[in-house]
Design a protein around this motif. Structure first.
Motif, PDB file in Angstrom:
ATOM      1  N   THR A 135      -5.675  -7.363   2.210  1.00 49.24           N
ATOM      2  CA  THR A 135      -5.748  -7.563   3.656  1.00 49.24           C
ATOM      3  C   THR A 135      -7.055  -6.970   4.175  1.00 49.24           C
ATOM      4  O   THR A 135      -7.573  -7.414   5.184  1.00 49.24           O
ATOM      5  CB  THR A 135      -4.564  -6.904   4.360  1.00 49.24           C
ATOM      6  N   ALA A 136      -7.562  -5.972   3.480  1.00 50.49           N
ATOM      7  CA  ALA A 136      -8.863  -5.403   3.825  1.00 50.49           C
ATOM      8  C   ALA A 136      -9.257  -4.444   2.716  1.00 50.49           C
ATOM      9  O   ALA A 136      -8.398  -3.952   1.994  1.00 50.49           O
ATOM     10  CB  ALA A 136      -8.800  -4.653   5.143  1.00 50.49           C
ATOM     11  N   ILE A 137     -10.537  -4.204   2.588  1.00 48.03           N
ATOM     12  CA  ILE A 137     -10.956  -3.178   1.632  1.00 48.03           C
ATOM     13  C   ILE A 137     -11.065  -1.864   2.381  1.00 48.03           C
ATOM     14  O   ILE A 137     -11.676  -1.799   3.457  1.00 48.03           O
ATOM     15  CB  ILE A 137     -12.279  -3.558   0.963  1.00 48.03           C
ATOM     16  N   ILE A 138     -10.413  -0.859   1.845  1.00 46.11           N
ATOM     17  CA  ILE A 138     -10.300   0.398   2.587  1.00 46.11           C
ATOM     18  C   ILE A 138     -10.809   1.547   1.736  1.00 46.11           C
ATOM     19  O   ILE A 138     -11.105   1.382   0.555  1.00 46.11           O
ATOM     20  CB  ILE A 138      -8.836   0.684   2.978  1.00 46.11           C
ATOM     21  N   ASN A 139     -10.873   2.711   2.350  1.00 40.90           N
ATOM     22  CA  ASN A 139     -11.018   3.954   1.607  1.00 40.90           C
ATOM     23  C   ASN A 139     -10.218   5.011   2.358  1.00 40.90           C
ATOM     24  O   ASN A 139      -9.604   4.711   3.402  1.00 40.90           O
ATOM     25  CB  ASN A 139     -12.491   4.341   1.430  1.00 40.90           C
ATOM     26  N   GLY A 140     -10.205   6.222   1.818  1.00 39.93           N
ATOM     27  CA  GLY A 140      -9.377   7.248   2.430  1.00 39.93           C
ATOM     28  C   GLY A 140      -9.701   7.433   3.897  1.00 39.93           C
ATOM     29  O   GLY A 140      -8.821   7.595   4.738  1.00 39.93           O
ATOM     30  N   GLN A 141     -10.978   7.392   4.171  1.00 40.46           N
ATOM     31  CA  GLN A 141     -11.459   7.582   5.531  1.00 40.46           C
ATOM     32  C   GLN A 141     -10.855   6.532   6.482  1.00 40.46           C
ATOM     33  O   GLN A 141     -10.215   6.854   7.469  1.00 40.46           O
ATOM     34  CB  GLN A 141     -12.988   7.426   5.503  1.00 40.46           C
ATOM     35  N   SER A 142     -11.045   5.289   6.104  1.00 43.94           N
ATOM     36  CA  SER A 142     -10.619   4.242   7.034  1.00 43.94           C
ATOM     37  C   SER A 142      -9.107   4.164   7.101  1.00 43.94           C
ATOM     38  O   SER A 142      -8.541   3.856   8.142  1.00 43.94           O
ATOM     39  CB  SER A 142     -11.207   2.896   6.609  1.00 43.94           C
ATOM     40  N   LEU A 143      -8.452   4.472   5.991  1.00 43.93           N
ATOM     41  CA  LEU A 143      -6.993   4.433   5.993  1.00 43.93           C
ATOM     42  C   LEU A 143      -6.439   5.408   7.021  1.00 43.93           C
ATOM     43  O   LEU A 143      -5.594   5.071   7.843  1.00 43.93           O
ATOM     44  CB  LEU A 143      -6.460   4.788   4.605  1.00 43.93           C
ATOM     45  N   LEU A 144      -6.937   6.637   6.962  1.00 39.82           N
ATOM     46  CA  LEU A 144      -6.403   7.642   7.882  1.00 39.82           C
ATOM     47  C   LEU A 144      -6.893   7.395   9.307  1.00 39.82           C
ATOM     48  O   LEU A 144      -6.153   7.592  10.251  1.00 39.82           O
ATOM     49  CB  LEU A 144      -6.803   9.048   7.416  1.00 39.82           C
TER      50      LEU A 144
ATOM     51  N   ARG B 103       0.814  -1.207   0.000  1.00 45.45           N
ATOM     52  CA  ARG B 103       0.000   0.000   0.000  1.00 45.45           C
ATOM     53  C   ARG B 103       0.855   1.267   0.000  1.00 45.45           C
ATOM     54  O   ARG B 103       0.489   2.272  -0.586  1.00 45.45           O
ATOM     55  CB  ARG B 103      -0.918  -0.016   1.233  1.00 45.45           C
ATOM     56  N   ASP B 104       2.007   1.210   0.638  1.00 49.27           N
ATOM     57  CA  ASP B 104       2.768   2.463   0.776  1.00 49.27           C
ATOM     58  C   ASP B 104       3.416   2.890  -0.537  1.00 49.27           C
ATOM     59  O   ASP B 104       3.992   3.964  -0.626  1.00 49.27           O
ATOM     60  CB  ASP B 104       3.795   2.368   1.911  1.00 49.27           C
ATOM     61  N   ILE B 105       3.351   2.083  -1.558  1.00 51.40           N
ATOM     62  CA  ILE B 105       3.845   2.517  -2.863  1.00 51.40           C
ATOM     63  C   ILE B 105       2.907   3.591  -3.416  1.00 51.40           C
ATOM     64  O   ILE B 105       3.328   4.506  -4.101  1.00 51.40           O
ATOM     65  CB  ILE B 105       3.890   1.321  -3.839  1.00 51.40           C
ATOM     66  N   ASP B 106       1.662   3.433  -3.154  1.00 56.62           N
ATOM     67  CA  ASP B 106       0.691   4.385  -3.677  1.00 56.62           C
ATOM     68  C   ASP B 106      -0.315   4.777  -2.590  1.00 56.62           C
ATOM     69  O   ASP B 106      -1.249   4.043  -2.305  1.00 56.62           O
ATOM     70  CB  ASP B 106      -0.048   3.764  -4.879  1.00 56.62           C
ATOM     71  N   TYR B 107      -0.047   5.945  -1.999  1.00 54.07           N
ATOM     72  CA  TYR B 107      -1.017   6.461  -1.028  1.00 54.07           C
ATOM     73  C   TYR B 107      -2.030   7.379  -1.709  1.00 54.07           C
ATOM     74  O   TYR B 107      -3.113   7.617  -1.192  1.00 54.07           O
ATOM     75  CB  TYR B 107      -0.319   7.279   0.058  1.00 54.07           C
ATOM     76  N   VAL B 108      -1.625   7.927  -2.848  1.00 52.85           N
ATOM     77  CA  VAL B 108      -2.461   8.949  -3.469  1.00 52.85           C
ATOM     78  C   VAL B 108      -3.844   8.387  -3.809  1.00 52.85           C
ATOM     79  O   VAL B 108      -4.869   8.966  -3.476  1.00 52.85           O
ATOM     80  CB  VAL B 108      -1.774   9.514  -4.727  1.00 52.85           C
ATOM     81  N   THR B 109      -3.826   7.219  -4.426  1.00 58.68           N
ATOM     82  CA  THR B 109      -5.092   6.655  -4.891  1.00 58.68           C
ATOM     83  C   THR B 109      -6.130   6.489  -3.773  1.00 58.68           C
ATOM     84  O   THR B 109      -7.250   6.971  -3.917  1.00 58.68           O
ATOM     85  CB  THR B 109      -4.838   5.338  -5.630  1.00 58.68           C
ATOM     86  N   PRO B 110      -5.779   5.832  -2.686  1.00 59.51           N
ATOM     87  CA  PRO B 110      -6.830   5.667  -1.671  1.00 59.51           C
ATOM     88  C   PRO B 110      -7.282   6.986  -1.053  1.00 59.51           C
ATOM     89  O   PRO B 110      -8.385   7.051  -0.510  1.00 59.51           O
ATOM     90  CB  PRO B 110      -6.180   4.767  -0.617  1.00 59.51           C
ATOM     91  N   LEU B 111      -6.450   8.007  -1.135  1.00 60.58           N
ATOM     92  CA  LEU B 111      -6.833   9.267  -0.505  1.00 60.58           C
ATOM     93  C   LEU B 111      -7.777  10.091  -1.374  1.00 60.58           C
ATOM     94  O   LEU B 111      -8.370  11.060  -0.921  1.00 60.58           O
ATOM     95  CB  LEU B 111      -5.584  10.078  -0.163  1.00 60.58           C
ATOM     96  N   CYS B 112      -7.873   9.730  -2.648  1.00 61.92           N
ATOM     97  CA  CYS B 112      -8.754  10.488  -3.527  1.00 61.92           C
ATOM     98  C   CYS B 112     -10.200  10.083  -3.296  1.00 61.92           C
ATOM     99  O   CYS B 112     -10.500   8.934  -2.982  1.00 61.92           O
ATOM    100  CB  CYS B 112      -8.408  10.208  -4.985  1.00 61.92           C
ATOM    101  N   THR B 113     -11.075  11.042  -3.513  1.00 62.05           N
ATOM    102  CA  THR B 113     -12.496  10.773  -3.350  1.00 62.05           C
ATOM    103  C   THR B 113     -12.975   9.869  -4.477  1.00 62.05           C
ATOM    104  O   THR B 113     -12.648  10.088  -5.634  1.00 62.05           O
ATOM    105  CB  THR B 113     -13.271  12.090  -3.405  1.00 62.05           C
ATOM    106  N   GLN B 114     -13.719   8.874  -4.113  1.00 64.85           N
ATOM    107  CA  GLN B 114     -14.154   7.915  -5.121  1.00 64.85           C
ATOM    108  C   GLN B 114     -15.426   8.430  -5.799  1.00 64.85           C
ATOM    109  O   GLN B 114     -16.294   9.007  -5.160  1.00 64.85           O
ATOM    110  CB  GLN B 114     -14.426   6.564  -4.475  1.00 64.85           C
ATOM    111  N   VAL B 115     -15.505   8.200  -7.099  1.00 70.84           N
ATOM    112  CA  VAL B 115     -16.666   8.716  -7.826  1.00 70.84           C
ATOM    113  C   VAL B 115     -17.376   7.649  -8.648  1.00 70.84           C
ATOM    114  O   VAL B 115     -18.322   7.933  -9.342  1.00 70.84           O
ATOM    115  CB  VAL B 115     -16.286   9.889  -8.754  1.00 70.84           C
TER     116      VAL B 115
END
Lengths: 830, 620
Positions: B596-605, B231-243
């Motif tokens: 390991t889990a399905i996440i989104n920006g919210q849960s990641l942070l 996951r730490d290779i790409d943090y940008v993607t999960p932090l973006c708002t999903q549309v």
């Protein structure tokens, strides 16, 4: 020579004596001068020079014990260096047991290396042992001793060394005239003869007087023998009468007067059908119907009881006396008309190329199958390979006349006999009969070969019988390796490599077992080397810990990637080391280090701080302290921890954190004061929340103080203030505030807070004062699309128009049209 | 789209396996028993067994949740605990056992740890003095099929424990989960690891497999490629708002979705029922399967047409002329119609809620800022927006998301801004977030721009293995190199570029890297792309190459199956899953996703935000 020439009739049965080996041992050995003990199932012989009757030899001379194979090949020898031996015998696993007069039992393997020591208890030790019996119990090898106080102690299994004291025989004033162990119904009892009275005693403290049906008067039973299968018993009276009956003494099979008043040297059973009494060279075989055979041996002999006969060990030969089996009788008895006999005849004719073969076959046509299986069975009971071969050939010959005969019994018999003949070879020296092997089972035989270090033969047998590698070959190799590591003269590296070469990655071989053997022999280095080959870290690590190679264990555990294993080592290490040393040990191993941190985080937070302190990681130390402070309820205590954290941050030269902490302490002080003064909760709010709440509560002074103290920038303070005022519904105050000074956040903020609190009317008031570039946005927010459009038009801003258009498409067609026309106007003006 | 073609390996086999195993474990503890379940396991368990299954097939009497506040449980003479092997759980169990013992209650205990028993836990039980009272067993439950192309371990803790705390406990579970898949679906010939954790996992997997004596047999391999992705290779993607629709559902109804992804709990307003409804979202719902991957803008239209279709279908009943027709209609169509109608109404309800949310004034501005950050344009206004949101004390996590995006896309924040933002934030949201900032810095989510000269203080010597302070990818360079921000507008209705999952503003970096990896069957391009070409963080093992039939080339030997298993270590988002589905459609590969889990920006942070001091005060 007729096949029956050497058969000796005994009642209805025949007995046969055949030579198994010419003994390899030097001609000097006279069996009568030794105490001989042989293990059943073709096991080894232990000879101890018996000097007890020789007054010329001083007692101080310790006896010499020699172990031979059944073929008389010397395996090992040693001079006894312990106490006085009362008895010696073999266990079921072919260990040699010595019972000393102090009740100590010493156990040696067949190479006479010491294995372990057991005791029969304090009482036995105090009063001395005068006699002992080593016997097969239902769960292993048992030992019973008779003390000089005429009490009997019994241990049912040497693997489970619990000693039981048996019931007392009433009125026993001198040593019992004879005694033996009876194993019935999974329980071992002792039959004791006090002169003519018989008592059965057990561990329950009970004794039962036994009466037997005997026709001659008895003054004493001076010898007794229980059959191999524990079903029959023979008693020898002082007058020379042998009473043979069932083991429970209830049934008499026969009484036989030997007319010899002397106690026989040995009284043993020859299979379940005959009792053998031995006096020097004379041997009397007594059948259940008072028949007897008398043998005269060439030399003094020792008799060894087997399941299906007796082995007779003389000075020069090793013979086997056994009953001729029924099926053999059927085939070879003169004029037998049994199918097997006919088939055998047919085969003999066939070999002579005589047409009579066909006649014989015809005569048993319907019974051919039976005939074949008789021949196969008879081959199994035959000891001589040449005769076995004849019988098997006869069977094969008969088989060829059958169409769908299951070949399995035949093939099986061939294989078994081949194995039997191999192990019987005098270089190996395990003379087993087919029925003995059946009882012993093949795996045990292989184990015995391994025990004698015939690794190669064992492996070949496994391969021959197609036993799975994990059960057979690799298991044997593992044993070989365990043996190899005990060869002290060889170099560690050499051995390790030799083992690895042979074993490779054979499945089912546990290098850790071998290593632990090496460790047992005190070869730590070799053990470590061997462990390198062990693929399963879970097996490596505990052993390394045992060797106190903690660091190595730790790095192996880490290498394995199994964190559980790492924890296992870590927690062991932690117990065995001083804390400081422990920290030092793990600091260069990140995996272990972080794991331990995680453990501390959950188990002991202060330990975590100490760990950080230890390595001057003040920043983390501070962080942990802050974290801990959250869990503390009491204000003072929390402040102390915060101050400690601040010190840590200062040490870490982290100004930012130090200052923030300092401010937090300051804020907490204010909050505490406010709580006391205003009786409202402020603790744990953020600075902004505190100010916000104060404004909401109409407090004018405190927000200003906090603002100055914490240098809250204008912009932020304004935001706070107008948000709080709007939420509190202080519209007047808000209005006043908006006019007091030019707002640093712009008028649009006022619009926003009004809208947020649902007051569109108030919002409209501020709209006029919003700077033109922000106006459109505000109006959109308010939903005043028309006004927004007009403003945008005034601003001549097409982009703004577009953004309004996006919003009112589909909802407000009129405005949309207006905007479209405005857009046209704008573009046309360009 | 959620591939249901015959070439897709059936991941539901995993579920069946786990079910059988669960039954075996439960029944090895003879007779009726109570079951106490770790709340963290509930959802995962839901996937393989329902209450009826437990009660009927496993002789379970009552079912409880493990609750540290509950000191004793009244129940029958046997109890089985099904828990994660954690110290806190062990202590809780020990407390219960000890108290019940003190009441002289005769009871047999068994503790089943999932996914495996740990020595550590046994030791804790021993320390607490209950080791002798309970039997211990383990249940190897790792990946659970969530959908026909998604498997999840349901360990949201993984992200924090591995990337933040450097703890490797779960690594073993991940590796053995892959082994498990291989057992079912054959050895995977080609494997790639992107990222440090991925590489460690790659190596661990190799070690677990041991030395292969015989040449591995790939003929039965259903999966051709395995990509382990950190996951730490790409943090940008999960932090973006999903549309996309599925992404939005996760974002908005997300609080429950984080735990029960696949299930969405709609509240009363949407479901129209009293308790709210739990809707199972999966490819089995045909309607959902159709709309899940779409950009939200054209979901509503689709629903409209769908509604019309349904209408005509149900209008059919008026035109029924004969009894047979009527019977046929009732027997077949009516039930389906009802179900479809129900589903449709849920989705329409959900859409309304989403539109409502999007209509909020801030949303557009927020997305705008997000996109500007990714493009790297109008930085000042972004900064201002961030400052404003801090000032307004609005949406703590949302603010953090923007701050992280700022730092990630600019490769750090200028020293002065960095300090200011932090101070503001602390004043606004509370002091405890100082630790949050520390965590974010450690992860490389939010950091100071490194000055040109080397940092003054050398890093502490230890911790060289997994250095949490390691720099993140150089986003600016990546953006160019991988063309993350498309230059042309993307048609959101019939997308041709995977950036449609973010309204055409951005193609997920993770998926782009995966695309590179698959198209070249190697990691050369990926390593070159990642910062400094740090080869240590990636590794690959290619056993079978797809021979590209070109001029004069003859195809020989077996080719790897065109199925790719992408394993996200530390979680993945629905947007990424959708992007990969799109990629699969475009390239002809089938993507299976394990995470390991399905996440989104919210849960990641959320997982790295330090516990707020006052969760009870409801202030703005």
């Amino acid at each position: 020579m007729a096949a029956t020439a050497d058969w000796h009739p005994l009642g209805k049965a025949y007995y046969k004596k055949s030579e198994v080996y010419t003994l390899d041992w030097d001609d000097l050995i006279d069996v009568s001068k030794f105490v001989v003990s042989a293990a059943p199932y073709g096991g080894p012989l232990a000879l101890m020079r018996d000097d007890s009757n020789n007054p010329n030899i001083a007692m101080v001379v310790k006896p010499i014990i020699t172990v031979y194979t059944a073929a008389g090949k010397k395996i090992s020898q040693m001079r006894w260096n312990s106490g006085k031996i009362k008895d010696l015998g073999w266990s079921q696993t072919e260990d040699l047991l010595f019972v000393q007069d102090d009740g100590t039992i010493l156990i040696y393997d067949l190479f006479l290396s010491f294995k372990k020591v057991l005791s029969m208890g304090q009482e036995a030790k105090d009063v001395k042992v005068i006699d002992a019996r080593i016997f097969s119990s239902f769960n292993g090898t048992g030992i019973a001793v008779l003390t000089s106080s005429y009490r009997i102690f019994m241990m049912n299994s040497i693997d489970d060394p619990r000693v039981q004291r048996l019931a007392e025989v009433p009125g026993l004033q001198s040593a019992p005239t004879s005694w033996t162990i009876l194993t019935m119904d999974r329980q071992s009892q002792v039959l004791v003869a006090k002169d003519s009275e018989l008592y059965l005693i057990d561990r329950g403290g009970q004794y039962q007087k036994q009466m037997i049906d005997i026709s001659t008067p008895v003054e004493g039973f001076i010898e007794m023998a229980v059959s191999f299968n524990n079903k029959c018993i023979a008693l020898f009276t002082e007058s020379g009468v042998i009473w043979i009956g069932s083991a429970d003494l209830k049934k008499k099979y026969c009484e036989f007067n030997t007319k010899c008043h002397q106690k026989p040297q040995q009284l043993v059973w020859c299979g379940p059908g005959a009792v053998v009494a031995l006096w020097d060279k004379q041997m009397l075989v007594i059948g259940p119907d008072k028949d007897y055979i008398s043998f005269m041996n060439d030399t003094p002999v020792h008799l060894v009881e087997e399941e299906d006969g007796i082995r007779i060990i003389g000075n020069f030969t090793h013979e086997f006396l056994h009953r001729v089996q029924k099926v053999t009788e059927d085939i070879f008895k003169i004029a037998s008309m049994e199918p097997g006999a006919m088939l055998y005849e047919a085969f003999k004719e066939f070999q002579k190329e005589s047409q009579r073969a066909d006649e014989y076959i015809r005569s048993i046509k319907d019974n051919l199958e039976l005939a074949v299986s008789q021949c196969i069975q008879a081959a199994g009971y035959e000891l001589e390979p040449s005769k076995q071969r004849q019988l098997l050939r006869a069977a094969a010959f008969g088989k060829s006349f059958l169409t769908d005969y299951n070949p399995e019994p035949f093939v099986n018999m061939c294989q078994m006999l081949r194995v039997l003949n191999q192990v019987c070879h005098h270089t190996i020296g395990i003379p087993l009969t087919y029925s003995q092997l059946h009882h012993l089972t093949m795996p045990v035989l292989i184990d015995r070969l391994v025990l004698r270090k015939f690794f190669y033969l064992a492996i070949r047998i496994c391969q021959y019988l197609k036993i799975q590698d994990s059960e057979g070959a690799s298991r044997i190799l593992a044993h070989w390796a365990c043996y190899k590591v005990q060869q002290k003269q060889e170099d560690d590296e050499m051995i390790a490599r030799a083992i690895a070469d042979k074993l490779g990655d054979t499945p089912g071989v546990s290098y850790s077992d071998i290593a632990s053997k090496a460790l047992e022999c005190g070869r730590t280095d070799l053990a470590i080397r061997l462990l390198d080959y062990e693929p399963k870290a879970a097996h490596q690590v505990p052993l390394l810990l045992q060797m106190q190679k903690e660091q190595l264990a730790l790095s192996k555990a880490i290498e394995s990637g199994d964190t559980d294993l790492v924890y296992f080592v870590l927690l062991r290490l932690k117990e065995s080391m001083i804390q400081g040393e422990f920290f030092m040990a793990i600091r260069n191993l990140p995996v272990a280090y972080y794991l331990y941190l995680q453990y501390c985080r959950q188990q002991n937070k202060e330990l975590m701080e100490q760990l950080y302190y230890q390595e001057d990681n003040y920043l983390e130390e501070g962080n942990s302290k802050i974290l801990r402070s959250f869990t503390v309820e009491r204000y003072e205590e929390r402040m102390t921890i915060m101050k400690e954290a601040m010190d840590s941050y200062n040490k870490a030269r982290n100004e930012f954190a130090a200052r923030q902490t300092e401010e937090q302490i300051k804020l907490a002080k204010y909050q505490r004061r406010l709580e006391e003064e205003l009786k409202r909760p402020y603790m744990d709010l953020s600075l902004h929340q505190t100010i916000y709440r104060l404004i909401m509560d109409n407090n004018v002074k405190m927000p200003e103080i906090l603002r100055k103290e914490f240098k809250v920038p204008d912009k932020r303070f304004w935001w706070l203030k107008i948000q709080a005022l709007a939420e509190a519904g202080e519209w007047m105050e808000l209005d006043r505030f908006s006019k007091a000074k030019k707002p640093p956040i712009g008028m649009e903020a006022f619009v926003e807070v009004c809208l947020k609190n649902g007051n569109k009317h108030e919002a409209m008031k501020y709209i006029i004062r919003v700077s033109p570039d922000k106006k459109v946005k505000c109006l959109i927010k308010m939903g005043e699309f028309k006004m927004a459009a007009e403003t945008a038009f005034e601003n001549r801003n097409e982009e703004e128009l577009n953004s309004i258009l996006r919003r009112c498409i589909g909802t407000d067609r009129q405005v949309a049209e207006t905007i479209n026309s405005m857009k046209q106007q704008l573009s046309s003006k360009k | 789209m959620a591939a249901s073609s015959s070439s897709t390996p059936n991941v539901f086999r995993l579920r069946e396996e786990s079910r059988v195993e669960l039954k075996r474990i439960m029944n090895s503890f003879d007779g009726r028993k109570d079951l106490v379940i770790d709340p963290k396991l509930m959802q995962q368990l839901d996937r393989i067994a329902n209450v009826t299954f437990l009660k009927k097939e496993c002789e379970v009497d009552k079912i409880f949740k493990l609750d540290p506040l509950q000191k004793a449980i009244v129940g029958c003479a046997k109890r089985l605990y099904l828990v994660r092997p954690k110290i806190s759980n062990m202590k809780c169990i020990a407390d219960q056992i000890l108290l019940e013992k003190s009441y002289k209650e005769e009871r047999k205990y068994r503790i089943v740890m999932v996914p495996r028993k740990l020595y550590l836990c046994e030791m804790i039980l021993e320390q607490e003095g209950v080791f002798g009272y309970c039997e211990i067993d383990e249940f190897h439950l790792d990946l659970v099929a969530v959908d026909s192309d998604i498997m999840s371990m349901e360990i949201p803790d993984y992200f924090r424990s591995f990337f933040l705390d450097g703890e490797l406990s779960w690594m073993h579970t991940v590796a053995s989960a892959i082994q498990n898949i291989q057992k079912l679906m054959g050895l995977i010939p080609n494997r790639y690891a992107i990222g440090r954790g991925a590489k460690m996992c790659f190596e661990l997997l190799k070690r677990l497999e041991g030395n292969r004596l015989v040449e591995p047999d790939y003929s039965k391999s259903e999966i051709g490629h395995l990509i382990l992705f950190d996951r730490d290779i790409d943090y940008v993607t999960p932090l973006c708002t999903q549309v996309t629709y599925e992404g939005l559902l996760d974002d908005i109804f997300g609080i429950t979705c984080v735990l029960i992804h696949g299930f969405v709990e709609f509240d009363i307003n949407i479901s129209g029922k009293e308790q709210g409804a739990k809707v199972l979202l999966s490819s089995k719902d045909v309607l959902y399967d159709d709309i899940r991957n779409r950009h939200f803008t054209n979901v509503f239209d689709l629903l409209k047409t769908k509604a019309k279709e349904l209408q005509t279908l149900s209008d059919k009943r008026h035109g029924l002329s004969s009894v047979t027709e009527m019977k046929d209609f009732v027997a077949n169509d009516l039930k389906n119609l009802k179900q479809e109608k129900q589903n449709l109404s849920y989705h329409i309800g959900a859409c309304e809620r989403i539109i409502e949310m999007k209509a909020k004034a801030d949303f557009e501005e927020y997305i705008q800022t997000e996109h500007s950050l990714i493009e790297g344009s109008s930085l000042r206004s972004c900064m201002n927006y961030i400052e404003d949101t801090i000032n307004k004390q609005e949406q703590l996590i949302g603010t953090l998301r923007l701050m992280c995006l700022l730092s990630l896309t600019q490769d750090g924040v200028p020293a002065r801004d960095y300090r200011n933002i932090k101070t503001w934030f602390l004043h606004s949201h509370g002091f405890e977030h100082m630790l949050t900032f520390y965590n974010m810095k450690k992860l490389g989510l939010f950091k100071e721009q490194t000055p040109v000269f080397q940092s003054t203080k050398p890093l502490p010597k230890m911790a060289t293995g997994i250095d949490p302070l390691a720099g993140n990818s150089n986003f600016k360079a990546l953006r160019k190199r991988l063309n993350l921000v498309p230059s042309e507008d993307v048609d959101l209705k019939n997308p041709v570029d995977m950036s449609y999952v973010f309204s055409g503003a951005y193609s997920p970096l993770s998926c782009k890297l995966i695309e590179q990896c698959i198209s070249r069957e190697g990691l050369e391009e990926v390593t070159k792309s990642l910062i400094g070409g740090d080869r240590d963080t990636c590794t690959a093992e290619v056993q079978l190459k797809t021979v590209r039939v070109g001029k004069g080339q003859v195809r020989s030997g077996p080719a790897p199956a065109k199925v790719v298993l992408v394993y996200f270590l530390g979680g993945c988002t629905y947007s990424e899953i959708i992007a990969l589905r799109f990629l699969g459609k475009k390239t002809g590969y089938t993507f299976l996703i394990a995470t390991t889990a399905i996440i989104n920006g919210q849960s990641l942070l959320k997982s790295i935000v330090e516990r707020p001091l006052c969760p009870n005060y409801n202030l703005p």
